[in-house]
Design a protein around this motif. Structure first.
Motif, PDB file in Angstrom:
ATOM      1  N   GLN A  72      -9.412  -5.598  -2.596  1.00 48.52           N
ATOM      2  CA  GLN A  72     -10.315  -4.604  -2.034  1.00 48.52           C
ATOM      3  C   GLN A  72      -9.523  -3.564  -1.250  1.00 48.52           C
ATOM      4  O   GLN A  72      -9.818  -2.369  -1.298  1.00 48.52           O
ATOM      5  CB  GLN A  72     -11.309  -5.317  -1.125  1.00 48.52           C
ATOM      6  CG  GLN A  72     -12.569  -4.517  -0.875  1.00 48.52           C
ATOM      7  CD  GLN A  72     -13.422  -5.158   0.204  1.00 48.52           C
ATOM      8  OE1 GLN A  72     -13.059  -6.190   0.770  1.00 48.52           O
ATOM      9  NE2 GLN A  72     -14.531  -4.540   0.499  1.00 48.52           N
ATOM     10  N   ILE A  73      -8.489  -4.023  -0.574  1.00 51.03           N
ATOM     11  CA  ILE A  73      -7.692  -3.124   0.246  1.00 51.03           C
ATOM     12  C   ILE A  73      -6.771  -2.264  -0.622  1.00 51.03           C
ATOM     13  O   ILE A  73      -6.661  -1.055  -0.434  1.00 51.03           O
ATOM     14  CB  ILE A  73      -6.883  -3.938   1.274  1.00 51.03           C
ATOM     15  CG1 ILE A  73      -7.838  -4.497   2.339  1.00 51.03           C
ATOM     16  CG2 ILE A  73      -5.786  -3.090   1.907  1.00 51.03           C
ATOM     17  CD1 ILE A  73      -7.257  -5.592   3.187  1.00 51.03           C
ATOM     18  N   LEU A  74      -6.106  -2.875  -1.587  1.00 53.26           N
ATOM     19  CA  LEU A  74      -5.113  -2.129  -2.358  1.00 53.26           C
ATOM     20  C   LEU A  74      -5.724  -1.373  -3.538  1.00 53.26           C
ATOM     21  O   LEU A  74      -5.146  -0.391  -4.006  1.00 53.26           O
ATOM     22  CB  LEU A  74      -4.015  -3.070  -2.847  1.00 53.26           C
ATOM     23  CG  LEU A  74      -3.160  -3.692  -1.737  1.00 53.26           C
ATOM     24  CD1 LEU A  74      -2.117  -4.623  -2.326  1.00 53.26           C
ATOM     25  CD2 LEU A  74      -2.477  -2.623  -0.885  1.00 53.26           C
ATOM     26  N   ASP A 116       0.836  -1.208   0.000  1.00 60.46           N
ATOM     27  CA  ASP A 116       0.000   0.000   0.000  1.00 60.46           C
ATOM     28  C   ASP A 116       0.871   1.259   0.000  1.00 60.46           C
ATOM     29  O   ASP A 116       0.619   2.218  -0.716  1.00 60.46           O
ATOM     30  CB  ASP A 116      -0.915  -0.011   1.225  1.00 60.46           C
ATOM     31  CG  ASP A 116      -1.873   1.174   1.236  1.00 60.46           C
ATOM     32  OD1 ASP A 116      -2.843   1.135   0.454  1.00 60.46           O
ATOM     33  OD2 ASP A 116      -1.650   2.137   1.990  1.00 60.46           O
ATOM     34  N   ARG A 176      -2.182   5.848   6.059  1.00 60.35           N
ATOM     35  CA  ARG A 176      -2.585   6.758   4.992  1.00 60.35           C
ATOM     36  C   ARG A 176      -2.792   8.170   5.534  1.00 60.35           C
ATOM     37  O   ARG A 176      -2.516   9.143   4.846  1.00 60.35           O
ATOM     38  CB  ARG A 176      -3.853   6.248   4.311  1.00 60.35           C
ATOM     39  CG  ARG A 176      -3.573   5.031   3.426  1.00 60.35           C
ATOM     40  CD  ARG A 176      -4.846   4.406   2.899  1.00 60.35           C
ATOM     41  NE  ARG A 176      -4.558   3.194   2.128  1.00 60.35           N
ATOM     42  CZ  ARG A 176      -5.483   2.344   1.700  1.00 60.35           C
ATOM     43  NH1 ARG A 176      -6.758   2.564   1.938  1.00 60.35           N
ATOM     44  NH2 ARG A 176      -5.150   1.271   1.014  1.00 60.35           N
ATOM     45  N   LEU A 208      -6.699  -3.214   7.767  1.00 63.42           N
ATOM     46  CA  LEU A 208      -7.478  -2.011   7.468  1.00 63.42           C
ATOM     47  C   LEU A 208      -7.187  -0.920   8.492  1.00 63.42           C
ATOM     48  O   LEU A 208      -7.020   0.250   8.142  1.00 63.42           O
ATOM     49  CB  LEU A 208      -8.974  -2.347   7.440  1.00 63.42           C
ATOM     50  CG  LEU A 208      -9.422  -3.179   6.232  1.00 63.42           C
ATOM     51  CD1 LEU A 208     -10.875  -3.614   6.382  1.00 63.42           C
ATOM     52  CD2 LEU A 208      -9.247  -2.392   4.944  1.00 63.42           C
TER      53      LEU A 208
END
Lengths: 270, 85
Positions: free
Chosen positions: A192-194, A153, B30, B23
């Motif tokens: 879905q996450i990346l 990510d 982020r 997550l």
């Protein structure tokens, strides 16, 4: 029109070098002229993965510092004369190279090859920046693990910040049985996450280990499931529409049947 | 984790745990909110709230980053002391 593709990951040990060696070989099998470049200065490994470690005379830094011409440093692959390796220097560090050097080198290679695959070092520091400097496209390798996906990510953000377009993702070392038991994140979870385009999924395969032990690459072994996945990815890189096969733990009966005759039925390749 | 554990719902599937942890980590990554910055945010936030709501309990403030369907959120939870009069 030649393409320079950097293969990177953020986290170490997820299969960048294995992916580079297999994709380079698979693209050469498709008839392309391919150069694979080890950009991990000081920790070279692509040579041993490809079984070319005994043939190294000059390296990437020798080329950049003018001790030899590019042609002299390129090592021809054992199987495919149109596949060449440019090894990393082992006795220098990443500061021996600058992003501008890598851009110049990529452009020189572009003149001679259809594909230039650059194997990036792990991390987000200078070595990674050098590795993507000359790239037209970036491919990110991850495994379905928290740490690897987290680093992927981060790398995606950096690649986009360096204006290298949208990177494409390889999910490596997936274990379908664990996924079906709910003990490993699935392809869908990771995507879905990346939220980037998937270019391939490579199952965990012991043949990667045995092939690498011998300095061979799995794409040359028909029985290797990982090898077949890398071949699929190479064809997608080349622009072919190759369907994403369902991940089964074992090849099906039909595949085994055709496997005995050394070929696979069309459309069921994986 | 065995099949029976899953069947009787004894433990959450480890892939779901991985996804949830990932997550959460990614929201923090982020947003680039380090633990130090988060502490600083809490301190300043509670100072501001206390100016308007004296009953706010600054020591009990909780700030969390949440991942939503469409967007992520910062959630601040500030307890109020009940007047004992």
């Amino acid at each position: 029109m030649s393409r320079v593709i950097t293969i990177t990951s953020g986290k170490g040990g997820v299969g960048k070098t294995t992916s580079t060696a297999n994709l380079g070989t698979a693209l050469a099998m498709l008839g392309a002229k391919v150069a694979v470049v080890d950009a991990d200065i000081g920790l070279r490994n692509l040579d041993v993965v490809m079984g070319l470690e005994n043939r190294i005379v000059y390296d990437l830094v020798d080329v950049l510092e003018g001790r030899c011409r590019l042609r002299q440093a390129l090592i021809k692959d054992k199987h495919f004369p149109d596949l060449c390796l440019l090894p990393a220097a082992q006795t220098r560090d990443k500061d021996a190279v600058s992003p501008d050097d890598m851009i110049a080198l990529a452009n020189q290679l572009r003149a001679e090859f259809d594909y230039v695959l650059i194997d990036s070092p792990a991390g987000i520091e200078g070595g990674f920046r050098n590795a993507i400097a000359g790239a037209d496209e970036v491919m990110i390798v991850t495994t379905p693990e928290v740490s690897a996906v987290r680093d992927a990510d981060r790398i995606i953000g950096l690649v986009e910040a360096f204006e290298k377009g949208h990177p494409r993702l390889v999910i490596n070392r997936i274990k379908p049985k664990m996924v079906s038991r709910g003990e490993m994140m699935s392809i869908e979870d990771v995507l879905q996450i990346l939220a980037i385009e998937l270019i391939g999924v490579v199952p965990d395969d012991e043949q990667i280990v045995t092939a690498t032990n011998r300095g061979e690459v799995a794409v040359l072994e028909r029985s290797s499931r990982a090898g077949r996945s890398f071949t699929d990815i190479a064809r997608r890189i080349a622009g072919e529409k190759v369907p994403f096969p369902a991940l089964d733990e074992e090849p099906g009966m039909i595949e085994r049947f055709f496997g005995m005759f050394g070929r696979r039925p069309r459309g069921s390749e994986r | 984790m065995s099949f029976f554990d899953t069947l009787f719902g004894r433990r959450e599937r480890s892939s779901d745990v991985a996804r949830e942890r990932l997550l959460t980590v990614l929201v923090h990554d982020r947003v680039k909110l380090t633990p130090e910055l988060l502490e600083q945010l809490k301190a300043e936030l509670s100072a501001v709230i206390a100016r308007y709501v004296p009953a706010a309990d600054a020591s009990g403030i909780e700030v969390t980053l949440l991942r939503g369907e469409a967007s992520d959120h910062i959630k601040a939870d500030i307890p109020l002391r009940r007047s004992s009069s």
